[in-house]
Design an enzyme around this catalytic site. Sequence first.
Site, mmCIF file in Angstrom:
data_model
loop_
_atom_site.group_PDB
_atom_site.id
_atom_site.type_symbol
_atom_site.label_atom_id
_atom_site.label_comp_id
_atom_site.label_asym_id
_atom_site.label_seq_id
_atom_site.Cartn_x
_atom_site.Cartn_y
_atom_site.Cartn_z
ATOM 1 N N LYS A 115 8.916 -0.831 3.190
ATOM 2 C CA LYS A 115 8.127 0.209 3.843
ATOM 3 C C LYS A 115 8.762 0.696 5.139
ATOM 4 C CE LYS A 115 4.461 -1.219 6.115
ATOM 5 N NZ LYS A 115 3.090 -1.659 6.409
ATOM 6 N N GLY A 118 -6.966 -5.508 12.433
ATOM 7 C CA GLY A 118 -7.640 -6.728 12.863
ATOM 8 C C GLY A 118 -8.634 -6.427 13.994
ATOM 9 N N ARG A 134 0.820 -1.221 0.000
ATOM 10 C CA ARG A 134 0.000 0.000 0.000
ATOM 11 C C ARG A 134 0.854 1.271 0.000
ATOM 12 N NH1 ARG A 134 -3.278 -2.492 4.986
ATOM 13 N NH2 ARG A 134 -1.385 -3.757 4.993
HETATM 14 C C1 UD1 Z 1 -1.380 -6.445 11.020
HETATM 15 C C2 UD1 Z 1 -2.287 -7.414 11.802
HETATM 16 C C3 UD1 Z 1 -3.578 -6.669 12.186
HETATM 17 C C4 UD1 Z 1 -3.241 -5.422 12.990
HETATM 18 C C5 UD1 Z 1 -2.236 -4.542 12.252
HETATM 19 C C6 UD1 Z 1 -1.769 -3.447 13.186
HETATM 20 C C7 UD1 Z 1 -1.812 -9.601 10.893
HETATM 21 C C8 UD1 Z 1 -2.307 -10.719 10.074
HETATM 22 N N1 UD1 Z 1 -2.603 -8.558 10.990
HETATM 23 O O1 UD1 Z 1 -2.064 -6.134 9.823
HETATM 24 O O2 UD1 Z 1 -4.388 -7.515 12.962
HETATM 25 O O3 UD1 Z 1 -4.428 -4.704 13.269
HETATM 26 O O4 UD1 Z 1 -1.101 -5.302 11.812
HETATM 27 O O5 UD1 Z 1 -0.937 -2.529 12.561
HETATM 28 O O6 UD1 Z 1 -0.752 -9.688 11.436
HETATM 29 N N2 UD1 Z 1 5.567 -8.740 7.720
HETATM 30 C C9 UD1 Z 1 6.599 -9.654 7.634
HETATM 31 N N3 UD1 Z 1 6.443 -10.737 6.845
HETATM 32 C C10 UD1 Z 1 5.295 -10.993 6.142
HETATM 33 C C11 UD1 Z 1 4.254 -10.060 6.249
HETATM 34 C C12 UD1 Z 1 4.418 -8.945 7.050
HETATM 35 O O7 UD1 Z 1 7.654 -9.470 8.254
HETATM 36 O O8 UD1 Z 1 5.241 -12.024 5.463
HETATM 37 C C13 UD1 Z 1 5.757 -7.541 8.563
HETATM 38 C C14 UD1 Z 1 5.588 -6.243 7.777
HETATM 39 O O9 UD1 Z 1 6.824 -5.772 7.272
HETATM 40 C C15 UD1 Z 1 5.003 -5.291 8.821
HETATM 41 C C16 UD1 Z 1 4.317 -6.214 9.806
HETATM 42 O O10 UD1 Z 1 4.767 -7.533 9.556
HETATM 43 O O11 UD1 Z 1 5.979 -4.525 9.479
HETATM 44 C C17 UD1 Z 1 2.798 -6.170 9.677
HETATM 45 O O12 UD1 Z 1 2.435 -6.515 8.366
HETATM 46 P P1 UD1 Z 1 1.296 -5.732 7.590
HETATM 47 O O13 UD1 Z 1 1.125 -6.326 6.256
HETATM 48 O O14 UD1 Z 1 1.515 -4.282 7.672
HETATM 49 O O15 UD1 Z 1 0.021 -6.134 8.474
HETATM 50 P P2 UD1 Z 1 -1.380 -5.400 8.578
HETATM 51 O O16 UD1 Z 1 -2.174 -5.721 7.376
HETATM 52 O O17 UD1 Z 1 -1.167 -3.968 8.875
HETATM 53 CA CA CA Z 2 0.591 -2.681 8.988
#
Ligand code: UD1
Ligand code: CA
Length: 460
Positions: free
Chosen positions: A25, A144, A18
């Site tokens: 990011k 979430g 996004r």
């Molecule tokens: C996540 C939570 C959501 C919460 C929100 C708060 C999950 C499934 N959902 O959603 O419940 O309300 O954060 O901000 O966790 N990342 C990895 N590896 C991956 C995917 C993501 O390291 O495979 C890291 C990203 O770099 C990021 C963090 O995890 O820093 C969160 O990922 P993001 O995709 O932003 O989750 P949200 O959709 O915001």
């Molecule tokens: Ca996030």
Amino acid sequence: MVNSFACALVLAGGKGTRMHSDKPKVLKTLLGESMLYYVFSALVPSLGEDIFTIVGFGAEHVEKAFPEMKDRFVLQAEQLGTGHALQMGWERIKESGREYCLVINGDTPLISADYVGDFLNSVDRDRPDISFITITPNDPCQFGRVTRDQNGKVTAIVEAKDYDVALHGPASGEVNAGIYCLKIDSVESLLSRLNNNNKSGEYYITDLVDLAVDCGMNVTAVNCGNSIDLMGINSPYELAQAESALRRRMAEKLLNSGVTLYNWESVVVGPNVSIEPGVEITGPCEIYGKTVVRRGAVIESHVRILDSVIAEEAHIKAYSHLEQADVGPECMVGPYGRLRPGAVLKKGAKIGNFVEMKKAVLGEGAKASHLTYLGDSEIGAGTNIGAGTITCNYDGKNKHKTVIGEDAFIGSNTALVAPVNIGRGTLIGAGSTITKDVKDGELAVARGRQVNIPRTFKKS
Ligand code: UD1
Ligand code: CA
């Protein structure tokens, strides 16, 4: 105080779709420092060095930005979700020998060390199997959704995409902040049960809550109300909102400490900058990195300063640009001054408009007032550098040095072809191209002689 019962895992492997950026990011900046910098800064006071970080998309960029964390990065080669990221980090977490692991999304830069400390204290006191932080923002966005039973006990975190009012009931507005504390022994048994049967096809860390509740584990959620400090940042708009909140806080802190800010809402000061009381700053301007600005200094509008020292009573005039520069007391720079790395101005020295310096020292009271380039140079105290002087420091392969003694006078439009030494008390005639050394007290002129020839006019 460093907490000995917990380590930390920062999730920073995602692409941040996004954000529409080719770089991770978590390296997007607020006031000149990356999101991840702020997260680490909030963790270190409670967790010391036991901080592991999941990297994946653009891992090399993240690792390069934090060389001091080198041995504590864990690669998530394929980004299959936050639950998968946790699985990838699990071995390192166990090796830490701690009882708990604080897991935090790397896109939560406004969190403070106090929040982390308070959260860990609550875990230390209550000893739950899983605890996590929740917020109740005005707009629950894509966060979430937290569900609770009639007694207020947490039952699950349901991702926005998967939330079904028919199944889960009306949403309460309470959402997950992405900051968890996991009891390592308890969560071990749940990890392999995570699956990707959901709308995103990803492994969610948030499913641990549901799984733990089902097993009768003790799951607690700490609600922190409507706090922007705990909001995850997913888009340029959210980044701008967070930066704006930080900028305002920084300006208020400076104003309250005795720094005068004009047009204060447009003064941008990074978190590691130190500005002493009694300084005057006019916005818009930006001051970043480890810059130090001392008492009595004045910084005018449209100035950008990075990693520099501005000493007492120095005056940086509008539109000047400074990087790794050292400006001494009572110096004057600009307007439109450009100080590049290694530029040093001793007490009372003056740089005027369109003067560029790089790896150059301008001695006490020396002046270069107009249109000049001083690179790889040493200029003695009291020397005057005329308009349009150029130190020709580069021969196409190597850089060479120009040394000018004290109280010299370099005439306008002089080219000093380095390496060259100009002695003290010398005078260089305007328009000279100096290729040979000039001894103390000498006058040097190196230019074609002027020839005046009478014009002849044809009679028509
Ligand atoms: C996540 C939570 C959501 C919460 C929100 C708060 C999950 C499934 N959902 O959603 O419940 O309300 O954060 O901000 O966790 N990342 C990895 N590896 C991956 C995917 C993501 O390291 O495979 C890291 C990203 O770099 C990021 C963090 O995890 O820093 C969160 O990922 P993001 O995709 O932003 O989750 P949200 O959709 O915001
Ligand atoms: Ca996030």
